[in-house]
Every structure is written in structure tokens, then in C-alpha cells.
Design a protein around this motif. Structure first.
Motif, PDB file in Angstrom:
ATOM      1  N   GLY A  63       0.790  -1.225   0.000  1.00 12.80           N
ATOM      2  CA  GLY A  63       0.000   0.000   0.000  1.00 12.80           C
ATOM      3  C   GLY A  63       0.815   1.265   0.000  1.00 12.80           C
ATOM      4  O   GLY A  63       0.281   2.358   0.056  1.00 12.80           O
ATOM      5  N   GLY A  64       2.122   1.140  -0.057  1.00 10.51           N
ATOM      6  CA  GLY A  64       2.961   2.338  -0.046  1.00 10.51           C
ATOM      7  C   GLY A  64       3.127   2.887   1.350  1.00 10.51           C
ATOM      8  O   GLY A  64       2.534   2.416   2.318  1.00 10.51           O
ATOM      9  N   SER A  65       3.940   3.890   1.453  1.00 12.70           N
ATOM     10  CA  SER A  65       4.261   4.482   2.751  1.00 12.70           C
ATOM     11  C   SER A  65       3.125   5.352   3.260  1.00 12.70           C
ATOM     12  O   SER A  65       2.471   6.038   2.485  1.00 12.70           O
ATOM     13  N   PRO A  66       2.915   5.347   4.559  1.00 11.10           N
ATOM     14  CA  PRO A  66       1.969   6.313   5.119  1.00 11.10           C
ATOM     15  C   PRO A  66       2.587   7.706   5.028  1.00 11.10           C
ATOM     16  O   PRO A  66       3.796   7.841   4.852  1.00 11.10           O
ATOM     17  N   PRO A  67       1.776   8.759   5.149  1.00 14.32           N
ATOM     18  CA  PRO A  67       2.338  10.115   5.108  1.00 14.32           C
ATOM     19  C   PRO A  67       3.374  10.313   6.216  1.00 14.32           C
ATOM     20  O   PRO A  67       3.227   9.790   7.310  1.00 14.32           O
ATOM     21  N   ASN A  68       4.440  11.026   5.896  1.00 15.80           N
ATOM     22  CA  ASN A  68       5.471  11.331   6.890  1.00 15.80           C
ATOM     23  C   ASN A  68       5.068  12.569   7.685  1.00 15.80           C
ATOM     24  O   ASN A  68       4.581  13.539   7.122  1.00 15.80           O
ATOM     25  N   GLU A  69       5.290  12.504   8.963  1.00 21.63           N
ATOM     26  CA  GLU A  69       5.030  13.631   9.863  1.00 21.63           C
ATOM     27  C   GLU A  69       6.319  13.903  10.628  1.00 21.63           C
ATOM     28  O   GLU A  69       7.023  12.965  11.009  1.00 21.63           O
ATOM     29  N   VAL A  70       6.639  15.161  10.838  1.00 21.05           N
ATOM     30  CA  VAL A  70       7.824  15.502  11.624  1.00 21.05           C
ATOM     31  C   VAL A  70       7.557  15.125  13.084  1.00 21.05           C
ATOM     32  O   VAL A  70       6.477  15.372  13.623  1.00 21.05           O
ATOM     33  N   MET A  71       8.546  14.513  13.717  1.00 22.30           N
ATOM     34  CA  MET A  71       8.399  14.057  15.101  1.00 22.30           C
ATOM     35  C   MET A  71       8.157  15.216  16.054  1.00 22.30           C
ATOM     36  O   MET A  71       8.800  16.255  15.945  1.00 22.30           O
ATOM     37  N   CYS A  72       7.266  14.972  17.005  1.00 26.42           N
ATOM     38  CA  CYS A  72       7.088  15.906  18.115  1.00 26.42           C
ATOM     39  C   CYS A  72       8.266  15.690  19.087  1.00 26.42           C
ATOM     40  O   CYS A  72       9.058  14.760  18.929  1.00 26.42           O
ATOM     41  N   ASP A  73       8.382  16.541  20.090  1.00 28.87           N
ATOM     42  CA  ASP A  73       9.488  16.432  21.046  1.00 28.87           C
ATOM     43  C   ASP A  73       9.517  15.073  21.749  1.00 28.87           C
ATOM     44  O   ASP A  73      10.587  14.524  22.006  1.00 28.87           O
ATOM     45  N   ARG A  74       8.361  14.522  22.048  1.00 24.63           N
ATOM     46  CA  ARG A  74       8.297  13.219  22.739  1.00 24.63           C
ATOM     47  C   ARG A  74       8.879  12.107  21.861  1.00 24.63           C
ATOM     48  O   ARG A  74       9.652  11.272  22.324  1.00 24.63           O
ATOM     49  N   LEU A  75       8.514  12.091  20.581  1.00 27.25           N
ATOM     50  CA  LEU A  75       9.057  11.080  19.673  1.00 27.25           C
ATOM     51  C   LEU A  75      10.549  11.282  19.442  1.00 27.25           C
ATOM     52  O   LEU A  75      11.306  10.312  19.325  1.00 27.25           O
ATOM     53  N   LYS A  76      10.987  12.541  19.406  1.00 25.77           N
ATOM     54  CA  LYS A  76      12.423  12.816  19.278  1.00 25.77           C
ATOM     55  C   LYS A  76      13.187  12.273  20.485  1.00 25.77           C
ATOM     56  O   LYS A  76      14.275  11.717  20.342  1.00 25.77           O
ATOM     57  N   ALA A  77      12.607  12.408  21.674  1.00 27.81           N
ATOM     58  CA  ALA A  77      13.269  11.906  22.890  1.00 27.81           C
ATOM     59  C   ALA A  77      13.347  10.377  22.878  1.00 27.81           C
ATOM     60  O   ALA A  77      14.362   9.794  23.286  1.00 27.81           O
ATOM     61  N   ILE A  78      12.290   9.708  22.404  1.00 29.87           N
ATOM     62  CA  ILE A  78      12.298   8.247  22.296  1.00 29.87           C
ATOM     63  C   ILE A  78      13.389   7.815  21.318  1.00 29.87           C
ATOM     64  O   ILE A  78      14.190   6.921  21.603  1.00 29.87           O
ATOM     65  N   THR A  79      13.453   8.487  20.166  1.00 28.34           N
ATOM     66  CA  THR A  79      14.458   8.168  19.155  1.00 28.34           C
ATOM     67  C   THR A  79      15.859   8.402  19.691  1.00 28.34           C
ATOM     68  O   THR A  79      16.769   7.578  19.483  1.00 28.34           O
ATOM     69  N   GLN A  80      16.059   9.490  20.420  1.00 22.19           N
ATOM     70  CA  GLN A  80      17.370   9.794  20.987  1.00 22.19           C
ATOM     71  C   GLN A  80      17.802   8.705  21.969  1.00 22.19           C
ATOM     72  O   GLN A  80      18.958   8.279  21.976  1.00 22.19           O
ATOM     73  N   LYS A  81      16.869   8.239  22.793  1.00 20.77           N
ATOM     74  CA  LYS A  81      17.217   7.207  23.769  1.00 20.77           C
ATOM     75  C   LYS A  81      17.605   5.896  23.075  1.00 20.77           C
ATOM     76  O   LYS A  81      18.548   5.226  23.485  1.00 20.77           O
ATOM     77  N   VAL A  82      16.901   5.555  21.994  1.00 15.48           N
ATOM     78  CA  VAL A  82      17.253   4.361  21.221  1.00 15.48           C
ATOM     79  C   VAL A  82      18.634   4.542  20.596  1.00 15.48           C
ATOM     80  O   VAL A  82      19.487   3.652  20.658  1.00 15.48           O
ATOM     81  N   ASN A  83      18.873   5.699  19.987  1.00 15.60           N
ATOM     82  CA  ASN A  83      20.173   5.965  19.359  1.00 15.60           C
ATOM     83  C   ASN A  83      21.313   5.889  20.367  1.00 15.60           C
ATOM     84  O   ASN A  83      22.372   5.332  20.077  1.00 15.60           O
ATOM     85  N   GLU A  84      21.107   6.440  21.555  1.00 12.03           N
ATOM     86  CA  GLU A  84      22.146   6.399  22.589  1.00 12.03           C
ATOM     87  C   GLU A  84      22.418   4.962  23.037  1.00 12.03           C
ATOM     88  O   GLU A  84      23.573   4.569  23.210  1.00 12.03           O
ATOM     89  N   ALA A  85      21.362   4.179  23.200  1.00 19.30           N
ATOM     90  CA  ALA A  85      21.525   2.799  23.672  1.00 19.30           C
ATOM     91  C   ALA A  85      22.213   1.914  22.638  1.00 19.30           C
ATOM     92  O   ALA A  85      22.937   0.987  22.998  1.00 19.30           O
ATOM     93  N   LEU A  86      21.997   2.210  21.354  1.00 19.24           N
ATOM     94  CA  LEU A  86      22.545   1.359  20.299  1.00 19.24           C
ATOM     95  C   LEU A  86      23.768   1.959  19.605  1.00 19.24           C
ATOM     96  O   LEU A  86      24.394   1.292  18.786  1.00 19.24           O
ATOM     97  N   GLY A  87      24.076   3.224  19.911  1.00 24.38           N
ATOM     98  CA  GLY A  87      25.182   3.876  19.223  1.00 24.38           C
ATOM     99  C   GLY A  87      24.879   4.116  17.759  1.00 24.38           C
ATOM    100  O   GLY A  87      25.740   3.950  16.901  1.00 24.38           O
ATOM    101  N   ARG A  88      23.655   4.485  17.449  1.00 28.50           N
ATOM    102  CA  ARG A  88      23.195   4.682  16.067  1.00 28.50           C
ATOM    103  C   ARG A  88      22.734   6.113  15.853  1.00 28.50           C
ATOM    104  O   ARG A  88      22.771   6.945  16.753  1.00 28.50           O
ATOM    105  N   ASN A  89      22.226   6.344  14.645  1.00 33.63           N
ATOM    106  CA  ASN A  89      21.695   7.653  14.284  1.00 33.63           C
ATOM    107  C   ASN A  89      20.387   7.482  13.509  1.00 33.63           C
ATOM    108  O   ASN A  89      20.242   8.007  12.405  1.00 33.63           O
TER     109      ASN A  89
END
Length: 165
Positions: A63-89
Motif C-alpha cells: 500500500g505504499g508508505s503512510p504520510p510522513n510527519e515531523v516528530m514531536c518532542d516526545r518522539l524525538k526523545a524516544i528516538t534519541q534514547k534508542v540511538n544512545e543505547a545502540l550507538g546509532r543515528n
């Protein structure tokens, strides 16, 4: 197979994030054409990116990709915590929403357009624990991981070449 399974969020954090994610809008059972028939994506989906210049696109499959939305601050914080734990970007979240045991995602190989060559990907779970099955393409051998709420499963490159999820 060299997957990484890591607890990122405590049980309390996971429950709080799960309730927060329930407030996010997503496309549910989006219709699309497959083999000249109209079918529905067997789950809900939403896509969030760190900024508008990033566009997650996995083409016309499922069905293709859903529309992209820019992350709110809460989603950015979740992503940052994952990146820090895994050493990723990581810079994108594709949210799959399973309302009941009829919603699903079949075995597949990710083939995103615009993705960074030779990179890994990860999946983060919230809510009920679910089996996460990985199948080796050459042998058909399957391994099942119980994916717990608050855990991330990372699949390093070139795993997507030799396995389906």
C-alpha cells in the motif's frame, strides 16, 4: 544470525509511551492494489521523521508508505534514547499498529527508497509482547524471539539480504 535485543525502556516508561502512542494518528487498513485486486494493509501505520527533508518511502508494496510527519518532542526523545543505547543515528520511526490478533505483517524484506545504503534497522515494541520471527531465506530455518514491551530488536547490515522478518 546476529540480532541485538536490548531493553531500552522500563515497564513503567513503556506503559506511558504506549498510552502516548495511542493518541497519534495513523492510517488503518489502507486499501491498495495487489495482483489487480484491492486489498487492505493488515494493520495500521504512521511514519515520523526528525525533519521534513527526510522522507521514508518503501514504494508501492503493502500500500505504499503512510504520510510522513515531523516528530514531536516526545518522539524525538524516544528516538534519541534508542540511538544512545545502540550507538546509532536513526532518523525515522515507522509505527505499525496491531489492534487485535487479526492484524499482522507477513514475512518480508525491507526495500526502502531513499534509505542509506548498508545500514541496519531496528524495531521497538510497546504494548503486548508478540513473537518476532526471523527466517533464513536459503534454508527456511526460523528463529522466534519474544518481543517484549520496551525492547528494541536491531538487525545489522546485511541481515536484510539473507533473512525475512
Amino acid at each position: 544470525m546476529a540480532v541485538i535485543v536490548k531493553r531500552i525502556f522500563t515497564e513503567e516508561e513503556s506503559e506511558d509511551i504506549f498510552e502516548f502512542l495511542k493518541t497519534k494518528e495513523f492510517e488503518y487498513h489502507k486499501p491498495y492494489k495487489r495482483y489487480n485486486k484491492i486489498v487492505k494493509v493488515p494493520r495500521g501505520q504512521a511514519s515520523f521523521t526528525l525533519h521534513e527533508r527526510i522522507h521514508y518511502d518503501y514504494g508501492k508494496t503493502a500500500g505504499g508508505s503512510p504520510p510522513n510527519e515531523v516528530m514531536c518532542d516526545r518522539l524525538k526523545a524516544i528516538t534519541q534514547k534508542v540511538n544512545e543505547a545502540l550507538g546509532r543515528n536513526y532518523n525515522t520511526i515507522l509505527m505499525n499498529v496491531y489492534k487485535d490478533n487479526k492484524d499482522a505483517i507477513g514475512f518480508h524484506q525491507d526495500n526502502e527508497n531513499g534509505g542509506v545504503k548498508d545500514t541496519c534497522f531496528a524495531t521497538l515494541a510497546f504494548g503486548c509482547e508478540r513473537p518476532f520471527v526471523i527466517q533464513e531465506i536459503a534454508t527456511g530455518i526460523r528463529e522466534k524471539i519474544l518481543h517484549m514491551s520496551g525492547e528494541v530488536i536491531e538487525m545489522p547490515y546485511p541481515m536484510n539480504t539473507y533473512y525475512t522478518l
